[in-house]
Design a protein around this motif. Structure first.
Motif, PDB file in Angstrom:
ATOM      1  N   SER A  70       0.829  -1.145   0.090  1.00  0.00           N
ATOM      2  CA  SER A  70       0.117  -0.077   0.050  1.00  0.00           C
ATOM      3  C   SER A  70       0.890   1.276   0.017  1.00  0.00           C
ATOM      4  CB  SER A  70      -0.846   0.024   1.320  1.00  0.00           C
ATOM      5  OG  SER A  70      -0.097   0.101   2.279  1.00  0.00           O
ATOM      6  N   ALA A  71       2.012   1.030   0.247  1.00  0.00           N
ATOM      7  CA  ALA A  71       2.993   2.367   0.497  1.00  0.00           C
ATOM      8  C   ALA A  71       3.435   2.559  -0.985  1.00  0.00           C
ATOM      9  CB  ALA A  71       4.099   2.018   1.557  1.00  0.00           C
ATOM     10  N   PHE A  72       3.532   1.695  -1.975  1.00  0.00           N
ATOM     11  CA  PHE A  72       3.919   1.994  -3.334  1.00  0.00           C
ATOM     12  C   PHE A  72       3.514   3.581  -3.669  1.00  0.00           C
ATOM     13  CE2 PHE A  72       3.784   1.908  -8.186  1.00  0.00           C
ATOM     14  CZ  PHE A  72       5.206   1.656  -8.482  1.00  0.00           C
ATOM     15  N   VAL A  73       2.368   3.693  -3.434  1.00  0.00           N
ATOM     16  CA  VAL A  73       1.662   5.186  -3.823  1.00  0.00           C
ATOM     17  C   VAL A  73       2.696   6.498  -3.517  1.00  0.00           C
ATOM     18  CG1 VAL A  73       0.337   5.579  -2.079  1.00  0.00           C
ATOM     19  CG2 VAL A  73      -0.253   7.009  -3.968  1.00  0.00           C
ATOM     20  N   LEU A  74       3.484   6.333  -2.443  1.00  0.00           N
ATOM     21  CA  LEU A  74       4.241   7.300  -2.040  1.00  0.00           C
ATOM     22  C   LEU A  74       5.480   7.137  -2.911  1.00  0.00           C
ATOM     23  CD1 LEU A  74       4.692   6.303   1.832  1.00  0.00           C
ATOM     24  CD2 LEU A  74       3.211   8.269   0.750  1.00  0.00           C
ATOM     25  N   LEU A  75       5.886   6.247  -3.580  1.00  0.00           N
ATOM     26  CA  LEU A  75       7.185   6.045  -4.322  1.00  0.00           C
ATOM     27  C   LEU A  75       6.521   6.518  -5.812  1.00  0.00           C
ATOM     28  CD1 LEU A  75       9.968   5.058  -3.808  1.00  0.00           C
ATOM     29  CD2 LEU A  75       9.146   2.561  -4.563  1.00  0.00           C
ATOM     30  N   GLY A  89      12.504   2.327 -16.505  1.00  0.00           N
ATOM     31  CA  GLY A  89      12.883   0.617 -16.270  1.00  0.00           C
ATOM     32  C   GLY A  89      13.352   0.504 -14.971  1.00  0.00           C
ATOM     33  N   THR A  90      13.905   1.495 -14.456  1.00  0.00           N
ATOM     34  CA  THR A  90      14.844   1.259 -13.086  1.00  0.00           C
ATOM     35  C   THR A  90      13.965   1.533 -11.773  1.00  0.00           C
ATOM     36  OG1 THR A  90      17.264   1.285 -13.859  1.00  0.00           O
ATOM     37  CG2 THR A  90      16.739   2.070 -11.555  1.00  0.00           C
ATOM     38  N   ILE A  91      13.814   0.857 -10.821  1.00  0.00           N
ATOM     39  CA  ILE A  91      12.839   0.748  -9.897  1.00  0.00           C
ATOM     40  C   ILE A  91      11.234   0.596 -10.324  1.00  0.00           C
ATOM     41  CG2 ILE A  91      11.913   2.252  -7.678  1.00  0.00           C
ATOM     42  CD1 ILE A  91      14.805   3.549  -7.415  1.00  0.00           C
ATOM     43  N   PHE A  92      11.168   1.470 -11.337  1.00  0.00           N
ATOM     44  CA  PHE A  92       9.530   1.565 -11.601  1.00  0.00           C
ATOM     45  C   PHE A  92       9.436   0.910 -12.850  1.00  0.00           C
ATOM     46  CE2 PHE A  92      10.821   5.436  -9.551  1.00  0.00           C
ATOM     47  CZ  PHE A  92       9.578   5.522  -8.449  1.00  0.00           C
ATOM     48  N   LYS A 123       7.952   9.784  -8.212  1.00  0.00           N
ATOM     49  CA  LYS A 123       8.368   9.875  -9.530  1.00  0.00           C
ATOM     50  C   LYS A 123       7.594  10.789 -10.418  1.00  0.00           C
ATOM     51  CE  LYS A 123      10.405   7.795 -12.999  1.00  0.00           C
ATOM     52  NZ  LYS A 123      11.774   7.781 -13.429  1.00  0.00           N
ATOM     53  N   ASP A 124       6.246  10.908  -9.993  1.00  0.00           N
ATOM     54  CA  ASP A 124       5.547  11.636 -10.950  1.00  0.00           C
ATOM     55  C   ASP A 124       5.730  13.128 -10.542  1.00  0.00           C
ATOM     56  OD1 ASP A 124       4.278   9.468 -11.609  1.00  0.00           O
ATOM     57  OD2 ASP A 124       2.526   9.575 -10.487  1.00  0.00           O
ATOM     58  N   GLY A 125       6.103  13.631  -9.341  1.00  0.00           N
ATOM     59  CA  GLY A 125       6.487  14.655  -9.006  1.00  0.00           C
ATOM     60  C   GLY A 125       7.640  15.236  -9.495  1.00  0.00           C
ATOM     61  N   LEU A 126       8.802  14.414  -9.183  1.00  0.00           N
ATOM     62  CA  LEU A 126       9.966  15.014  -9.539  1.00  0.00           C
ATOM     63  C   LEU A 126      10.479  14.640 -10.927  1.00  0.00           C
ATOM     64  CD1 LEU A 126      11.785  13.456  -6.431  1.00  0.00           C
ATOM     65  CD2 LEU A 126      11.557  15.902  -6.925  1.00  0.00           C
ATOM     66  N   ASP A 127       9.870  13.742 -11.723  1.00  0.00           N
ATOM     67  CA  ASP A 127      10.395  13.424 -13.085  1.00  0.00           C
ATOM     68  C   ASP A 127       9.198  13.090 -13.930  1.00  0.00           C
ATOM     69  OD1 ASP A 127      11.587  12.408 -15.394  1.00  0.00           O
ATOM     70  OD2 ASP A 127      11.877  10.347 -14.603  1.00  0.00           O
TER      71      ASP A 127
END
Ligand SMILES: Cc1cc2nc3c(=O)[nH]c(=O)nc-3n(C[C@H](O)[C@H](O)[C@H](O)COP(=O)(O)OP(=O)(O)OC[C@H]3O[C@@H](n4cnc5c(N)ncnc54)[C@H](O)[C@@H]3O)c2cc1C
Length: 493
Positions: free
Chosen positions: A459-464, A480-483, A468-472
């Protein structure tokens, strides 16, 4: 592979980079580009000269934070994928350029040690400073970072922070996340951010942790400040024990940790893993290795405490000189990497690893279930020449298990990754997740473990994802890395 989303052609990207930084900082040699398309270490196909993935458009050697900012601003505006790199010791596919016409942004020429501060006990270094160089410089002044990953001779400060790396002395000094005081990074749009150096603060969430471990998927780390400690190796005490099994050895280490002792090194090796590391004395047994360090009184008391705990665990003592000499030869420089590559080529033989973490109570089950599944479910189990594990980093609540698997490769080089590494890696990851552990202890997610990023975080994936969406928002950082890349985006070569 993933298609380029940029309106610019490969030639236009190269010309623009040459215009920005000058041609001497932009590498387009065909062989350099091929080698930049993969992690350079364990890639069996690349040892055979096979480079199947998209080849990057250029390698850009940044010389300053301003260079990094200029390249990122250009890439962001034109939606060009960027893969940052420093020491190039990544093992999980973090350096693979899966998007066509990627820019590989190399920070290894940003290699200045900016300041050593022996009063406030910190050192500031640019991202391209090799840890070995930093350590040698500090030790000459009676200081150390306390960071000693096996990749120390090659890995550089930017990559070490970007992967949340950890070193052999972690039980005392912690992982890199415990060492970073502050850092500078460049965001995808070219904005430079500096997280200041303070001993501690309660000014909201700890924003260092947004950048530590970002694996080049959120930002480029350009400068880091880490703590330094007094270097006093003359007090080191080396201890070794032969014990009945890995779980028995880990149970001993748990006693040491929960009793409050903090040896710098606390390791337990299964019989199989011990046989390859300690063939001259392991004699078919599991092995425990401990190093106590610090001021003489603390090192002495820690060693005495460990000795007393192991009196209750069936063991045979190992001569401490053997443990010391093993440590002196543990790290991997280019010579060992070249030797392993030769072995891959000449003997069609490869060793790989998957490291995970688990609470103390799950260690025995994790170890046994991975060993059982690898031996019974892995279709090419007959090709395994070694399968074992060790615990090398321990905490108050649990430890890591570092599974090691060596195998003869009986398929075509192109299929090695899908026939051997992927299924074995999957067994370790699946069992760690099933038992409530983490799928990755210290090598990073890279591209090889992204299928499980969502399950890892739940459920914490939304934080990650929000980071990503905010910074990049344009998705230019190390796709393809992490995401994971959505299946709909992937195209075949
Ligand atoms: C022989 C060997 C032994 C190893 N031993 C250990 C060990 O003991 N402990 C451990 O933790 N790991 C170990 N590793 C894994 C690896 O060395 C570490 O993860 C190391 O931290 C990577 O540093 P690097 O400079 O080589 O980074 P690179 O390989 O260049 O990059 C690694 C990742 O970080 C990203 N990255 C690199 N630089 C930056 C930057 N400046 N800003 C943002 N992102 C960046 C890259 O895109 C990539 O995803 C080992 C690897 C090898 C080959």
């Amino acid at each position: 592979m993933v298609a380029s989303r940029s309106a610019l052609s490969r030639g236009e990207i190269i010309a623009a980079l040459q215009e920005l930084l000058g041609p001497e900082q932009v590498e387009t040699d065909a062989q350099e580009l091929r080698e930049a398309s993969v992690d350079r270490f364990k890639k069996y196909t690349s040892v055979h000269g096979i480079f199947d993935g998209p080849i990057p458009a250029a390698i850009v050697y940044a010389r300053s934070t301003a260079d990094v900012a200029a390249v990122l601003a250009f890439a962001n505006e034109n939606v060009v994928n960027v893969v940052p790199r420093t020491g190039r010791t990544a093992t999980e596919g973090g350096l693979e350029t899966i998007v066509e016409d990627t820019i590989v942004l190399d920070g290894s020429r940003m290699d200045a040690i900016v300041e050593i501060d022996p009063v406030d006990m910190m050192v500031t270094a640019q991202c391209g400073v090799p840890l070995q160089v930093l350590e040698d410089t500090l030790r000459a002044q009676g200081l150390t970072t306390g960071h000693s990953p096996q990749s120390k001779p090659l890995a550089q400060m930017g990559g070490l922070v970007a992967t949340r790396s950890i070193g052999q002395f972690s039980t005392l000094y912690g992982g890199i996340e415990d060492m970073v005081v502050g850092l500078e990074a460049v965001l995808p749009g070219g904005e430079v951010v500096r997280i200041k150096n303070v001993p501690r603060r309660a000014a909201g969430p700890d924003i260092r942790h947004i950048l530590i471990g970002n694996e080049g998927a959120l930002a480029v780390i350009t400068e880091v400040t880490v703590k330094v400690f007094t270097y006093q190796p003359e007090n080191n005490r080396f201890l070794g024990y032969l014990v009945d099994s890995l779980p028995a050895g880990v149970a001993g280490l748990r006693e040491v940790i929960v009793a409050g002792y903090r040896p710098s090194v606390a390791r337990a090796y299964s019989e199989e893993d011990a046989a390859q590391h300690f063939s001259h004395f392991a004699d078919g047994k599991a092995v425990v290795v401990v190093v106590a360090e610090g001021p003489a009184g603390i090192a002495e008391a820690t060693a005495a405490g460990v000795e007393s705990i192991f009196t209750d665990i069936p063991h045979e003592k190992v001569d401490s000189a053997l443990i010391k000499s093993w440590f002196d030869n543990l790290n991997w420089g280019q010579d060992k990497i070249d030797a392993e590559k030769r072995e891959m080529l000449e003997r069609s033989h490869l060793g790989y690893t998957t490291e995970v973490s688990i609470d103390w109570s799950g260690v025995a089950e994790l170890f046994e279930s991975v060993m059982r599944r690898a031996r019974t479910e892995f279709p090419r189990a007959a090709d395994l020449t070694m399968l074992g594990a060790h615990s090398s980093h321990s905490y108050q609540t649990g430890t890591n298990l570092y599974f090691v698997y060596d195998y003869n490769i009986t398929c075509a080089p192109r299929e090695e990754i899908t026939e051997y590494h992927e299924p074995l890696n999957a067994i370790v990851v699946e069992e760690a997740l099933r038992l409530g552990g983490s799928m990755v202890h210290h090598h990073g997610i890279g591209k090889y473990r992204t299928p499980w990023t969502r399950e890892e975080h739940g459920s914490a994936f939304v934080l990650l994802q929000t980071l990503k969406d905010g910074l990049d928002p344009r998705g230019i950082m190390n796709r393809g890395t992490i995401f994971p890349v959505e299946e709909s985006e992937a195209v075949t070569a």
